[in-house]
Design a protein around this motif. Structure first.
Motif, PDB file in Angstrom:
ATOM      1  N   UNK A   1      60.542  10.055  54.207  1.00 13.34           N
ATOM      2  CA  UNK A   1      59.143  11.182  54.076  1.00 13.34           C
ATOM      3  C   UNK A   1      59.461  12.122  54.947  1.00 13.34           C
ATOM      4  N   UNK A   2      60.540  12.327  55.868  1.00 16.06           N
ATOM      5  CA  UNK A   2      60.916  13.626  56.517  1.00 16.06           C
ATOM      6  C   UNK A   2      61.967  14.422  55.648  1.00 16.06           C
ATOM      7  N   UNK A   3      62.469  13.664  54.583  1.00 14.28           N
ATOM      8  CA  UNK A   3      63.636  14.533  53.809  1.00 14.28           C
ATOM      9  C   UNK A   3      62.951  15.454  52.964  1.00 14.28           C
ATOM     10  N   UNK A   4      63.516  16.775  52.877  1.00 12.34           N
ATOM     11  CA  UNK A   4      63.090  17.743  51.807  1.00 12.34           C
ATOM     12  C   UNK A   4      63.604  17.263  50.541  1.00 12.34           C
ATOM     13  N   UNK A   5      62.682  17.545  49.390  1.00 13.10           N
ATOM     14  CA  UNK A   5      62.844  17.203  48.153  1.00 13.10           C
ATOM     15  C   UNK A   5      64.240  17.295  47.549  1.00 13.10           C
ATOM     16  N   UNK A   6      64.741  18.480  48.178  1.00 16.65           N
ATOM     17  CA  UNK A   6      66.133  18.742  47.423  1.00 16.65           C
ATOM     18  C   UNK A   6      67.276  17.733  47.975  1.00 16.65           C
ATOM     19  N   UNK A   7      66.848  17.481  49.290  1.00 12.02           N
ATOM     20  CA  UNK A   7      67.926  16.411  50.123  1.00 12.02           C
ATOM     21  C   UNK A   7      67.865  15.194  49.374  1.00 12.02           C
ATOM     22  N   UNK A   8      66.440  14.710  49.112  1.00  9.30           N
ATOM     23  CA  UNK A   8      66.282  13.556  48.624  1.00  9.30           C
ATOM     24  C   UNK A   8      66.887  13.448  47.255  1.00  9.30           C
ATOM     25  N   UNK A   9      66.568  14.502  46.530  1.00 11.03           N
ATOM     26  CA  UNK A   9      67.351  14.410  45.385  1.00 11.03           C
ATOM     27  C   UNK A   9      68.682  14.205  45.197  1.00 11.03           C
TER      28      UNK A   9
END
Length: 267
Positions: free
Chosen positions: A73-81
């Motif tokens: 939940x703390x990861x930025x959407x770009x990092x998660x992607x």
């Protein structure tokens, strides 16, 4: 020596629908690096909801999901992607799109960070890994069901993810295509979590299995140990039979699905 951090850790995960119905109830498990986790369960058990929650596509829910030790939940959407790739059941790209261009969409999270040649190489590697090179210039609309599924997986692995999620990747495929898709998944060498209905196939490709029943985790562990005849009968209402392969030194799992000719049992 410290134990390796699991790629995916799920702790006390819960989720409710807007009307208050429980969809996921206190689920915990961990998947090691390189593991293949099959999620199985009857219809309505919560499999697709669980997959979306642990892949970061669902709403935030009580509990915790950790990717390589970091709270998802703390990861930025770009990092998660960059770390997670997801192939859903309803992938429907424009049929006019060339396969190579479709697979290149998996590189979008990395655009601007790497040289263009790196992106081209990653797409070529993904096409090669999925044995789809000869269809490079083919429109997506002309591919067969099995070929399209390979295309979806190629797009996902072009992303170079640490974790790949697949929602029923063998759905609507014939037996030969199912075997090829599962063989492809095993050969990827990355951590994979997938929903699968073919109980008899799970011990052949999965290192772990999570069996869901009525929104809860009924059983979790190595597939041959978890998928016992008693559990299969209790959860799925069918019989699992293990027999010796007639020409190879291995055991086959056969699911006996009774078919009644008397329609009265449906009433």
């Amino acid at each position: 020596m410290h134990a390796a951090v699991p790629v995916l850790e799920v702790s006390n995960l819960c989720h409710r629908a807007r009307n208050g119905d429980v969809l996921i109830d206190d689920i915990s498990f961990a998947v090691p690096r390189g593991g293949i986790l099959a999620i199985a369960g009857p219809n309505g058990a919560g499999k697709s909801t669980l997959l979306r929650l642990i892949s970061g596509l669902g709403e935030l829910a009580p509990g915790q999901v950790r990717l390589n030790g970091r709270d998802l939940s703390t990861l930025r959407p770009r990092d998660r992607a960059k770390d997670i790739a997801f192939v859903g059941q309803l992938e429907s790209p424009d049929g006019r799109l060339r396969l190579e261009d479709y697979v290149a969409l998996g590189r979008l999270p990395l655009r601007g960070e790497l040289p263009e040649q790196d992106h081209r190489d990653a797409v070529a590697d993904a096409l090669r890994a999925t044995q789809m090179e000869r269809f490079r210039d083919a429109p997506m609309g002309r591919l067969s069901g099995g070929e399209r599924q390979r295309a979806h997986i190629a797009r996902a692995i072009a992303q170079n993810p640490k974790l790949l999620f697949l929602d029923e990747p063998t759905n609507h495929l014939d037996p030969d295509a199912k075997g090829k898709i599962l063989s492809l998944i095993v050969g990827l060498g990355i951590t994979v979590v997938l929903i699968v209905h073919e109980l008899a196939l799970i011990p052949q490709f999965a290192s772990q299995v999570a069996v869901l029943e009525q929104t809860r985790l009924r059983a979790f562990g190595p597939a041959p140990e978890v998928l016992t005849p008693d559990l299969i009968r209790d959860v799925f209402g069918v019989d699992l039979i293990r027999v010796q392969h007639p020409s190879e030194p291995r055991t086959l799992s056969v699911v006996d699905i009774p078919i009644s000719r008397n329609a009265s049992h449906l009433n």
